[in-house]
Design a protein around this motif. Structure first.
Motif, mmCIF file in Angstrom:
data_model
loop_
_atom_site.group_PDB
_atom_site.id
_atom_site.type_symbol
_atom_site.label_atom_id
_atom_site.label_comp_id
_atom_site.label_asym_id
_atom_site.label_seq_id
_atom_site.Cartn_x
_atom_site.Cartn_y
_atom_site.Cartn_z
ATOM 1 N N ARG A 138 0.839 -1.207 0.000
ATOM 2 C CA ARG A 138 0.000 0.000 0.000
ATOM 3 C C ARG A 138 0.873 1.257 0.000
ATOM 4 O O ARG A 138 0.625 2.206 -0.729
ATOM 5 C CB ARG A 138 -0.908 -0.040 1.233
ATOM 6 C CG ARG A 138 -2.085 0.870 1.173
ATOM 7 C CD ARG A 138 -3.103 0.617 2.266
ATOM 8 N NE ARG A 138 -2.530 0.430 3.584
ATOM 9 C CZ ARG A 138 -2.729 -0.656 4.347
ATOM 10 N NH1 ARG A 138 -3.480 -1.632 3.925
ATOM 11 N NH2 ARG A 138 -2.175 -0.748 5.540
ATOM 12 N N ARG A 139 1.931 1.226 0.806
ATOM 13 C CA ARG A 139 2.857 2.366 0.877
ATOM 14 C C ARG A 139 3.544 2.572 -0.469
ATOM 15 O O ARG A 139 3.697 3.701 -0.943
ATOM 16 C CB ARG A 139 3.888 2.139 1.975
ATOM 17 C CG ARG A 139 4.911 3.243 2.097
ATOM 18 C CD ARG A 139 5.831 3.007 3.289
ATOM 19 N NE ARG A 139 7.032 3.783 3.258
ATOM 20 C CZ ARG A 139 7.118 5.074 3.524
ATOM 21 N NH1 ARG A 139 6.035 5.741 3.838
ATOM 22 N NH2 ARG A 139 8.265 5.702 3.479
ATOM 23 N N ARG A 140 3.980 1.502 -1.102
ATOM 24 C CA ARG A 140 4.637 1.585 -2.405
ATOM 25 C C ARG A 140 3.698 2.205 -3.439
ATOM 26 O O ARG A 140 4.110 3.037 -4.244
ATOM 27 C CB ARG A 140 5.088 0.191 -2.848
ATOM 28 C CG ARG A 140 6.083 0.209 -3.982
ATOM 29 C CD ARG A 140 6.588 -1.174 -4.380
ATOM 30 N NE ARG A 140 6.966 -1.997 -3.263
ATOM 31 C CZ ARG A 140 6.420 -3.189 -2.987
ATOM 32 N NH1 ARG A 140 5.469 -3.681 -3.744
ATOM 33 N NH2 ARG A 140 6.829 -3.896 -1.944
ATOM 34 N N ASP A 141 2.419 1.810 -3.404
ATOM 35 C CA ASP A 141 1.429 2.372 -4.326
ATOM 36 C C ASP A 141 1.234 3.869 -4.099
ATOM 37 O O ASP A 141 1.130 4.649 -5.048
ATOM 38 C CB ASP A 141 0.082 1.671 -4.191
ATOM 39 C CG ASP A 141 0.053 0.310 -4.855
ATOM 40 O OD1 ASP A 141 0.981 0.008 -5.643
ATOM 41 O OD2 ASP A 141 -0.899 -0.459 -4.586
ATOM 42 N N ILE A 142 1.178 4.263 -2.840
ATOM 43 C CA ILE A 142 0.990 5.682 -2.509
ATOM 44 C C ILE A 142 2.171 6.499 -3.026
ATOM 45 O O ILE A 142 1.984 7.562 -3.629
ATOM 46 C CB ILE A 142 0.810 5.873 -0.985
ATOM 47 C CG1 ILE A 142 -0.544 5.309 -0.547
ATOM 48 C CG2 ILE A 142 0.945 7.340 -0.592
ATOM 49 C CD1 ILE A 142 -0.713 5.211 0.959
ATOM 50 N N VAL A 143 3.384 6.003 -2.816
ATOM 51 C CA VAL A 143 4.582 6.715 -3.280
ATOM 52 C C VAL A 143 4.564 6.834 -4.800
ATOM 53 O O VAL A 143 4.847 7.908 -5.359
ATOM 54 C CB VAL A 143 5.863 6.000 -2.792
ATOM 55 C CG1 VAL A 143 7.098 6.538 -3.488
ATOM 56 C CG2 VAL A 143 6.002 6.130 -1.284
ATOM 57 N N LYS A 144 4.224 5.752 -5.473
ATOM 58 C CA LYS A 144 4.192 5.756 -6.944
ATOM 59 C C LYS A 144 3.144 6.739 -7.469
ATOM 60 O O LYS A 144 3.414 7.536 -8.375
ATOM 61 C CB LYS A 144 3.892 4.341 -7.445
ATOM 62 C CG LYS A 144 4.039 4.179 -8.945
ATOM 63 C CD LYS A 144 4.136 2.711 -9.316
ATOM 64 C CE LYS A 144 2.833 2.215 -9.860
ATOM 65 N NZ LYS A 144 2.872 0.811 -10.284
ATOM 66 N N LYS A 145 1.955 6.713 -6.885
ATOM 67 C CA LYS A 145 0.895 7.620 -7.326
ATOM 68 C C LYS A 145 1.261 9.080 -7.059
ATOM 69 O O LYS A 145 0.958 9.967 -7.868
ATOM 70 C CB LYS A 145 -0.422 7.278 -6.639
ATOM 71 C CG LYS A 145 -1.050 6.006 -7.180
ATOM 72 C CD LYS A 145 -2.314 5.661 -6.437
ATOM 73 C CE LYS A 145 -2.898 4.353 -6.958
ATOM 74 N NZ LYS A 145 -4.108 3.971 -6.227
ATOM 75 N N THR A 146 1.903 9.334 -5.938
ATOM 76 C CA THR A 146 2.324 10.698 -5.613
ATOM 77 C C THR A 146 3.344 11.190 -6.635
ATOM 78 O O THR A 146 3.229 12.313 -7.150
ATOM 79 C CB THR A 146 2.921 10.757 -4.196
ATOM 80 O OG1 THR A 146 1.931 10.330 -3.263
ATOM 81 C CG2 THR A 146 3.381 12.163 -3.842
ATOM 82 N N LYS A 147 4.344 10.355 -6.937
ATOM 83 C CA LYS A 147 5.359 10.745 -7.930
ATOM 84 C C LYS A 147 4.725 10.975 -9.295
ATOM 85 O O LYS A 147 5.056 11.943 -9.977
ATOM 86 C CB LYS A 147 6.445 9.671 -8.027
ATOM 87 C CG LYS A 147 7.397 9.685 -6.861
ATOM 88 C CD LYS A 147 8.487 8.637 -7.018
ATOM 89 C CE LYS A 147 9.414 8.669 -5.823
ATOM 90 N NZ LYS A 147 10.446 7.631 -5.910
#
Length: 157
Positions: free
Chosen positions: A64-73
């Motif tokens: 979930r954290r990895r997805d959030i970081v990717k979407k933010t970038k």
């Protein structure tokens, strides 16, 4: 924490940033005899030893954290392509910088300059910029490092 204590967390992911860190933290807590109580999520409940459900909860949290970081970038890159730049507006504008440099040239220290500089927030409130932006900008404008006076601790014998 001591043996017999219970650590309460909202969700398992509060124990570590990623799967490995979280599992290491859990292992250390359980080896010390500390129980963990999770209030929310897949691993909700009280735990006194590692279990598959805890491992799974950490794996899901990391994903979930990895997805959030990717979407933010991705969002920041898309905004940049549209000409939008994130972050706050700079506090130190040209007029404040010129004022700071003029005061610095008169021999004022950064801490003495800071109260003389004011700006208005969007809500209309008057504030002083912190001394860090003032220091950076005065260095940039004058091209020299600002020397701070050496403070020597007095020794009483």
């Amino acid at each position: 924490m001591r043996e017999g204590d219970m650590l309460t967390v909202q969700e398992v992911d509060r124990l570590g940033r990623n799967l490995l860190e979280g599992l290491l933290m859990l292992t250390e807590l359980f080896e010390r005899g500390v129980a963990v109580k999770v209030l929310d999520g897949v691993a909700k409940g009280e735990h006194t030893e590692r279990s598959l459900i805890l491992d799974l909860a950490f794996a899901l949290a990391e994903d979930r954290r990895r997805d959030i970081v990717k979407k933010t970038k991705n969002g920041l890159e898309a905004a940049k392509k549209r000409g939008r730049v994130g972050g706050r507006r700079p506090v130190m504008n040209e007029a404040l910088t010129a004022q700071a440099v003029a005061l610095r040239d008169k021999g004022y220290t950064i801490r003495q300059i800071q109260p003389h500089l004011t700006y208005r927030t969007q809500s209309g409130e008057t504030r002083n910029p912190s001394s860090v932006p003032s220091l950076r900008l005065s260095r940039r404008m004058t091209g020299r490092r600002v020397r701070r006076p050496l403070q020597v601790a007095s020794s009483r014998t």
